[in-house]
Write a protein that holds these residues in place. Structure first.
Motif, PDB file in Angstrom:
ATOM      1  N   GLY A   1      26.570   6.853  26.922  1.00 21.08           N
ATOM      2  CA  GLY A   1      26.410   5.407  27.072  1.00 21.08           C
ATOM      3  C   GLY A   1      26.406   4.981  28.523  1.00 21.08           C
ATOM      4  O   GLY A   1      25.657   4.082  28.924  1.00 21.08           O
ATOM      5  N   LEU A   2      27.234   5.630  29.323  1.00 24.73           N
ATOM      6  CA  LEU A   2      27.243   5.350  30.761  1.00 24.73           C
ATOM      7  C   LEU A   2      25.899   5.737  31.374  1.00 24.73           C
ATOM      8  O   LEU A   2      25.320   4.980  32.150  1.00 24.73           O
ATOM      9  CB  LEU A   2      28.381   6.109  31.451  1.00 24.73           C
ATOM     10  CG  LEU A   2      28.448   5.992  32.979  1.00 24.73           C
ATOM     11  CD1 LEU A   2      28.641   4.545  33.413  1.00 24.73           C
ATOM     12  CD2 LEU A   2      29.571   6.873  33.519  1.00 24.73           C
ATOM     13  N   TRP A   3      25.396   6.907  31.028  1.00 26.06           N
ATOM     14  CA  TRP A   3      24.093   7.335  31.534  1.00 26.06           C
ATOM     15  C   TRP A   3      23.013   6.306  31.172  1.00 26.06           C
ATOM     16  O   TRP A   3      22.199   5.921  32.009  1.00 26.06           O
ATOM     17  CB  TRP A   3      23.723   8.700  30.964  1.00 26.06           C
ATOM     18  CG  TRP A   3      22.330   9.118  31.322  1.00 26.06           C
ATOM     19  CD1 TRP A   3      21.193   8.896  30.586  1.00 26.06           C
ATOM     20  CD2 TRP A   3      21.901   9.777  32.504  1.00 26.06           C
ATOM     21  NE1 TRP A   3      20.098   9.391  31.240  1.00 26.06           N
ATOM     22  CE2 TRP A   3      20.515   9.942  32.425  1.00 26.06           C
ATOM     23  CE3 TRP A   3      22.571  10.259  33.625  1.00 26.06           C
ATOM     24  CZ2 TRP A   3      19.773  10.561  33.418  1.00 26.06           C
ATOM     25  CZ3 TRP A   3      21.823  10.879  34.617  1.00 26.06           C
ATOM     26  CH2 TRP A   3      20.450  11.024  34.506  1.00 26.06           C
ATOM     27  N   LEU A   4      23.004   5.872  29.911  1.00 31.04           N
ATOM     28  CA  LEU A   4      21.991   4.903  29.474  1.00 31.04           C
ATOM     29  C   LEU A   4      22.132   3.587  30.228  1.00 31.04           C
ATOM     30  O   LEU A   4      21.135   2.961  30.595  1.00 31.04           O
ATOM     31  CB  LEU A   4      22.076   4.690  27.961  1.00 31.04           C
ATOM     32  CG  LEU A   4      21.703   5.915  27.115  1.00 31.04           C
ATOM     33  CD1 LEU A   4      21.956   5.623  25.640  1.00 31.04           C
ATOM     34  CD2 LEU A   4      20.268   6.338  27.355  1.00 31.04           C
ATOM     35  N   ALA A   5      23.371   3.150  30.477  1.00 27.55           N
ATOM     36  CA  ALA A   5      23.591   1.914  31.228  1.00 27.55           C
ATOM     37  C   ALA A   5      23.097   2.064  32.669  1.00 27.55           C
ATOM     38  O   ALA A   5      22.505   1.133  33.234  1.00 27.55           O
ATOM     39  CB  ALA A   5      25.074   1.542  31.213  1.00 27.55           C
ATOM     40  N   ILE A   6      23.325   3.223  33.253  1.00 28.13           N
ATOM     41  CA  ILE A   6      22.851   3.481  34.616  1.00 28.13           C
ATOM     42  C   ILE A   6      21.322   3.450  34.646  1.00 28.13           C
ATOM     43  O   ILE A   6      20.719   2.813  35.523  1.00 28.13           O
ATOM     44  CB  ILE A   6      23.394   4.827  35.141  1.00 28.13           C
ATOM     45  CG1 ILE A   6      24.897   4.724  35.399  1.00 28.13           C
ATOM     46  CG2 ILE A   6      22.650   5.272  36.407  1.00 28.13           C
ATOM     47  CD1 ILE A   6      25.583   6.062  35.627  1.00 28.13           C
ATOM     48  N   THR A   7      20.684   4.135  33.714  1.00 27.56           N
ATOM     49  CA  THR A   7      19.218   4.167  33.714  1.00 27.56           C
ATOM     50  C   THR A   7      18.638   2.796  33.386  1.00 27.56           C
ATOM     51  O   THR A   7      17.603   2.425  33.942  1.00 27.56           O
ATOM     52  CB  THR A   7      18.663   5.242  32.765  1.00 27.56           C
ATOM     53  OG1 THR A   7      19.148   5.031  31.444  1.00 27.56           O
ATOM     54  CG2 THR A   7      19.052   6.631  33.237  1.00 27.56           C
ATOM     55  N   ASP A   8      19.300   2.029  32.512  1.00 21.82           N
ATOM     56  CA  ASP A   8      18.841   0.665  32.227  1.00 21.82           C
ATOM     57  C   ASP A   8      18.927  -0.211  33.477  1.00 21.82           C
ATOM     58  O   ASP A   8      17.993  -0.959  33.782  1.00 21.82           O
ATOM     59  CB  ASP A   8      19.659   0.024  31.102  1.00 21.82           C
ATOM     60  CG  ASP A   8      19.291   0.544  29.727  1.00 21.82           C
ATOM     61  OD1 ASP A   8      18.234   1.192  29.583  1.00 21.82           O
ATOM     62  OD2 ASP A   8      20.064   0.297  28.782  1.00 21.82           O
ATOM     63  N   ALA A   9      20.025  -0.124  34.187  1.00 17.23           N
ATOM     64  CA  ALA A   9      20.186  -0.922  35.410  1.00 17.23           C
ATOM     65  C   ALA A   9      19.146  -0.514  36.452  1.00 17.23           C
ATOM     66  O   ALA A   9      18.545  -1.372  37.110  1.00 17.23           O
ATOM     67  CB  ALA A   9      21.597  -0.753  35.975  1.00 17.23           C
ATOM     68  N   GLN A  10      18.918   0.782  36.588  1.00 22.98           N
ATOM     69  CA  GLN A  10      17.917   1.270  37.531  1.00 22.98           C
ATOM     70  C   GLN A  10      16.524   0.797  37.128  1.00 22.98           C
ATOM     71  O   GLN A  10      15.731   0.393  37.985  1.00 22.98           O
ATOM     72  CB  GLN A  10      17.958   2.801  37.592  1.00 22.98           C
ATOM     73  CG  GLN A  10      17.032   3.401  38.611  1.00 22.98           C
ATOM     74  CD  GLN A  10      17.476   3.132  40.031  1.00 22.98           C
ATOM     75  OE1 GLN A  10      18.641   2.910  40.286  1.00 22.98           O
ATOM     76  NE2 GLN A  10      16.547   3.142  40.953  1.00 22.98           N
ATOM     77  N   ALA A  11      16.235   0.831  35.845  1.00 22.14           N
ATOM     78  CA  ALA A  11      14.922   0.382  35.368  1.00 22.14           C
ATOM     79  C   ALA A  11      14.729  -1.109  35.636  1.00 22.14           C
ATOM     80  O   ALA A  11      13.642  -1.530  36.050  1.00 22.14           O
ATOM     81  CB  ALA A  11      14.768   0.682  33.878  1.00 22.14           C
ATOM     82  N   GLU A  12      15.758  -1.896  35.418  1.00 26.75           N
ATOM     83  CA  GLU A  12      15.656  -3.332  35.698  1.00 26.75           C
ATOM     84  C   GLU A  12      15.415  -3.585  37.186  1.00 26.75           C
ATOM     85  O   GLU A  12      14.602  -4.440  37.554  1.00 26.75           O
ATOM     86  CB  GLU A  12      16.902  -4.072  35.216  1.00 26.75           C
ATOM     87  CG  GLU A  12      16.953  -4.259  33.713  1.00 26.75           C
ATOM     88  CD  GLU A  12      15.748  -4.990  33.141  1.00 26.75           C
ATOM     89  OE1 GLU A  12      15.328  -6.025  33.705  1.00 26.75           O
ATOM     90  OE2 GLU A  12      15.210  -4.516  32.122  1.00 26.75           O
ATOM     91  N   ASP A  13      16.107  -2.836  38.033  1.00 26.05           N
ATOM     92  CA  ASP A  13      15.883  -2.953  39.479  1.00 26.05           C
ATOM     93  C   ASP A  13      14.441  -2.587  39.819  1.00 26.05           C
ATOM     94  O   ASP A  13      13.780  -3.253  40.618  1.00 26.05           O
ATOM     95  CB  ASP A  13      16.836  -2.052  40.265  1.00 26.05           C
ATOM     96  CG  ASP A  13      18.279  -2.532  40.238  1.00 26.05           C
ATOM     97  OD1 ASP A  13      18.522  -3.688  39.830  1.00 26.05           O
ATOM     98  OD2 ASP A  13      19.158  -1.742  40.624  1.00 26.05           O
ATOM     99  N   HIS A  14      13.949  -1.505  39.207  1.00 22.88           N
ATOM    100  CA  HIS A  14      12.575  -1.065  39.443  1.00 22.88           C
ATOM    101  C   HIS A  14      11.576  -2.128  38.998  1.00 22.88           C
ATOM    102  O   HIS A  14      10.611  -2.431  39.708  1.00 22.88           O
ATOM    103  CB  HIS A  14      12.311   0.257  38.730  1.00 22.88           C
ATOM    104  CG  HIS A  14      10.874   0.650  38.720  1.00 22.88           C
ATOM    105  ND1 HIS A  14      10.218   1.110  39.839  1.00 22.88           N
ATOM    106  CD2 HIS A  14       9.941   0.608  37.734  1.00 22.88           C
ATOM    107  CE1 HIS A  14       8.951   1.353  39.541  1.00 22.88           C
ATOM    108  NE2 HIS A  14       8.761   1.059  38.277  1.00 22.88           N
TER     109      HIS A  14
END
Length: 191
Positions: free
Chosen positions: A55-68
């Motif tokens: 879940g932490l990994w998914l939250a990190i990738t979601d945040a990174q995707a939103e930034d992108h």
């Protein structure tokens, strides 16, 4: 600090620690214990905020995707011609900015055996791709630029190109990945 502010600080510190540990150790070797030790919290805090390491990994990738996506929208909003459009679409690094490429590939392999997590990731990716297609439709319409393939396919191509070039960049410093990307994207958006 209010309780809500404390929770936000905890959430952000866990995200930061997760980014650092995944970048340093990879997805498979990173442990909950190492992440919470780096953040200065307990296992319970990580499980409360993210449900676990995945879940932490998914939250990190979601945040990174939103930034992108926000960055891409800003870059596309500023393009004034076809060359600037191609330049704005050149992929820039991996999910964590290059340092965690191994973690990205490990997660991709790991998820193959996790159909419920894979379904969540695929659904989120499709929504992101739809947002990028909408950005490209607006930009191409504004510039009167036509792609040689449907924009849905362009978005998949750019994603695959970014992953491939990030790997190439990490393994072969002699490859001019930017030139490769511009060449490929130039053929997708001919002058």
């Amino acid at each position: 600090m209010t309780r809500a502010e404390q929770q936000l600080v905890t959430h952000e510190r866990l995200l930061g620690a997760g980014r650092a540990v995944f970048a340093r150790r990879g997805f498979l070797a990173a442990t909950v214990e190492e992440i919470v030790a780096e953040a200065g919290y307990t296992r319970g805090a990580l499980y409360k905020h993210f449900g676990g390491r995945e879940g932490l990994w998914l939250a990190i990738t979601d945040a990174q995707a939103e930034d992108h996506l926000a960055d891409l929208e800003k870059r596309l909003g500023g393009v004034s011609d076809r060359d600037a459009l191609v330049d704005a679409l050149v992929p820039a690094g991996s999910v964590f900015g290059g340092g965690a490429l191994r973690a990205v590939y490990e997660f991709t392999a790991w998820i193959a055996g996790q159909p419920e997590v894979a379904a969540t990731v695929i659904a989120a990716q499709r929504l992101r791709e739809e947002r990028i297609v909408a950005m490209l439709e607006r930009t191409c319409s504004r510039l009167d630029v036509r792609a040689t393939m449907p924009l849905t396919e362009v978005v998949v191509l750019v994603g695959a190109l970014g992953g491939s070039l990030a790997l190439r960049s990490a393994m072969d410093a002699e490859t001019d990945v930017r030139a490769v990307a511009i060449g490929v994207l130039g053929s997708v958006f001919p002058a």
